[in-house]
Design an enzyme around this catalytic site. Structure first.
Site, mmCIF file in Angstrom:
data_model
loop_
_atom_site.group_PDB
_atom_site.id
_atom_site.type_symbol
_atom_site.label_atom_id
_atom_site.label_comp_id
_atom_site.label_asym_id
_atom_site.label_seq_id
_atom_site.Cartn_x
_atom_site.Cartn_y
_atom_site.Cartn_z
ATOM 1 N N ASP A 1 4.591 23.777 5.667
ATOM 2 C CA ASP A 1 3.203 24.039 6.058
ATOM 3 C C ASP A 1 2.805 25.450 5.613
ATOM 4 O O ASP A 1 3.517 26.419 5.912
ATOM 5 C CB ASP A 1 3.097 23.905 7.590
ATOM 6 C CG ASP A 1 1.660 23.972 8.090
ATOM 7 O OD1 ASP A 1 0.744 23.581 7.338
ATOM 8 O OD2 ASP A 1 1.459 24.398 9.245
ATOM 9 N N HIS B 1 -7.458 27.289 12.998
ATOM 10 C CA HIS B 1 -6.173 27.148 13.690
ATOM 11 C C HIS B 1 -6.286 27.701 15.107
ATOM 12 O O HIS B 1 -7.040 28.634 15.355
ATOM 13 C CB HIS B 1 -5.088 27.951 12.945
ATOM 14 C CG HIS B 1 -4.699 27.356 11.620
ATOM 15 N ND1 HIS B 1 -4.694 28.085 10.458
ATOM 16 C CD2 HIS B 1 -4.286 26.113 11.285
ATOM 17 C CE1 HIS B 1 -4.295 27.309 9.464
ATOM 18 N NE2 HIS B 1 -4.044 26.114 9.928
ATOM 19 N N HIS C 1 -6.748 20.648 8.874
ATOM 20 C CA HIS C 1 -5.919 21.619 9.594
ATOM 21 C C HIS C 1 -6.593 21.937 10.927
ATOM 22 O O HIS C 1 -7.744 21.588 11.149
ATOM 23 C CB HIS C 1 -5.767 22.893 8.754
ATOM 24 C CG HIS C 1 -4.748 22.750 7.673
ATOM 25 N ND1 HIS C 1 -3.584 23.490 7.624
ATOM 26 C CD2 HIS C 1 -4.702 21.927 6.598
ATOM 27 C CE1 HIS C 1 -2.878 23.130 6.571
ATOM 28 N NE2 HIS C 1 -3.537 22.190 5.919
ATOM 29 N N GLY C 2 -5.878 22.640 11.801
ATOM 30 C CA GLY C 2 -6.467 23.046 13.077
ATOM 31 C C GLY C 2 -6.827 21.854 13.942
ATOM 32 O O GLY C 2 -7.894 21.823 14.558
HETATM 33 P P1 13P Z 1 -3.494 23.990 15.300
HETATM 34 O O1 13P Z 1 -2.453 24.964 15.772
HETATM 35 O O2 13P Z 1 -4.861 24.469 15.575
HETATM 36 O O3 13P Z 1 -3.241 22.622 15.824
HETATM 37 O O4 13P Z 1 -3.391 23.940 13.706
HETATM 38 C C1 13P Z 1 -2.244 23.402 13.118
HETATM 39 C C2 13P Z 1 -2.309 23.498 11.639
HETATM 40 O O5 13P Z 1 -3.345 23.372 11.026
HETATM 41 C C3 13P Z 1 -1.054 23.711 10.915
HETATM 42 O O6 13P Z 1 -1.240 23.962 9.573
#
Ligand code: 13P
Length: 291
Positions: free
Chosen positions: A84, A178, A208-209
């Site tokens: 990631d 995120h 993401h996020g």
């Molecule tokens: P979150 O921590 O907001 O769930 O985001 C995770 C993410 O996008 C990892 O790349």
């Protein structure tokens, strides 16, 4: 045996469901994620940042844990092990360590040309080894692993250029960030998502996020071509809440309640329950071998 994420994400894009990519932090985390995937018969992506890999000593250890747990737990659904937000260098480290998928996050490069050139190079390297690869256009806001980014909405023309490198799936900023969303967050920008999708065709998109986006917005994004949803903070909050409840109830001080196997159990179970709930929300339950 672990698989690349290409087939599972193509099937998800075609079938209009999303596959969760859960970040792992340690052995318990990985075990919880795999348990949830097996119990819901869903494909799953276990992913790791360089910060979480350092905590576990190295990407190599993360890889050994995921490979071995998948085997010894008798997991029957497809599991991909994904890097990631990798740097250019992290990508090579993870390929050597036995990951089956990588993300090169070129959004942090000084200019788009560098992102494009390095993505194109890494696509060739990854594909030659049978790995899938994710790229990114437009930074995702928030703070992850100590790296702060204000967030930047992706340019559809840049998304097309990156798509033409042959990358397998693409993360694009559409107002997502995120971590926890602020109360005044404006929501996902579906007009931008639609413009990107029109340019990139059937290329699976990555959101993401994934923590804290209202369910109706996530499901709408999935219906518009998002096939991979990244979730990290959500499971951390679930773990912390369950662990805090155990300690605040004084259970760590009763009998051998301090035994790590007892102390970590409520958090482990909370991750399993929340991961299963998210898998159902994204619609990948029962899609184990839909690819
Ligand atoms: P979150 O921590 O907001 O769930 O985001 C995770 C993410 O996008 C990892 O790349």
């Amino acid at each position: 045996m672990l698989v690349s994420a290409t087939a599972m994400l193509r099937a998800a894009e075609r079938g209009h469901y999303g596959i969760a990519a859960f970040n792992t932090n340690n052995l318990e985390w990985t075990r919880s994620i795999l348990t949830a995937a097996e119990q819901t018969q869903s494909p799953v992506i276990v992913q790791c940042t360089s910060g979480a890999a350092k905590w576990q000593t190295s990407f190599k250890v993360v890889s050994e844990i995921v490979h071995t747990l998948t085997e010894t737990m008798g997991i029957t659904v497809p599991v991909a092990l994904h890097l990631d937000h990798g740097t250019y260098e992290d990508c090579f480290t993870c390929i050597d360590a036995g990951f089956t998928s990588i993300m090169y996050d070129g959004s942090k490069e000084p200019d788009f040309e560098t992102n494009l050139a390095r993505t194109a190079e890494l696509v060739k390297v990854a594909h030659a080894k049978g790995l899938s690869i994710e790229a990114e256009v437009g930074g995702i806001g928030g703070v992850e692993d100590g790296v702060a980014s204000l967030g930047e909405v992706a340019d559809p023309a840049q998304c097309l250029a990156i798509a033409q490198t042959g990358v397998d799936f693409l993360a694009c900023g559409i107002g997502n960030i995120h971590g926890l969303y602020p109360a005044n967050w404006a929501g996902l920008q579906f007009d931008v998502l639609a413009a990107i999708k029109e340019k990139v065709g059937d290329l699976p998109l990555v959101l993401h996020g994934g923590t804290g986006i209202p369910t109706d917005q996530v499901q709408k994004a999935i219906s518009m071509g998002v096939a991979k949803i990244n979730v990290n903070t959500d499971l951390q909050v679930a773990f912390a809440k369950a662990t805090r409840a155990y300690i605040e109830a004084g259970l760590d001080q009763q009998g051998k309640g301090y035994d790590p196997r007892k102390l970590l159990k409520p958090g482990f179970e909370a991750i399993v329950a929340r991961a299963e709930e998210l898998i159902r929300t994204f619609g990948s339950d029962g899609k184990g071998w839909a690819a």
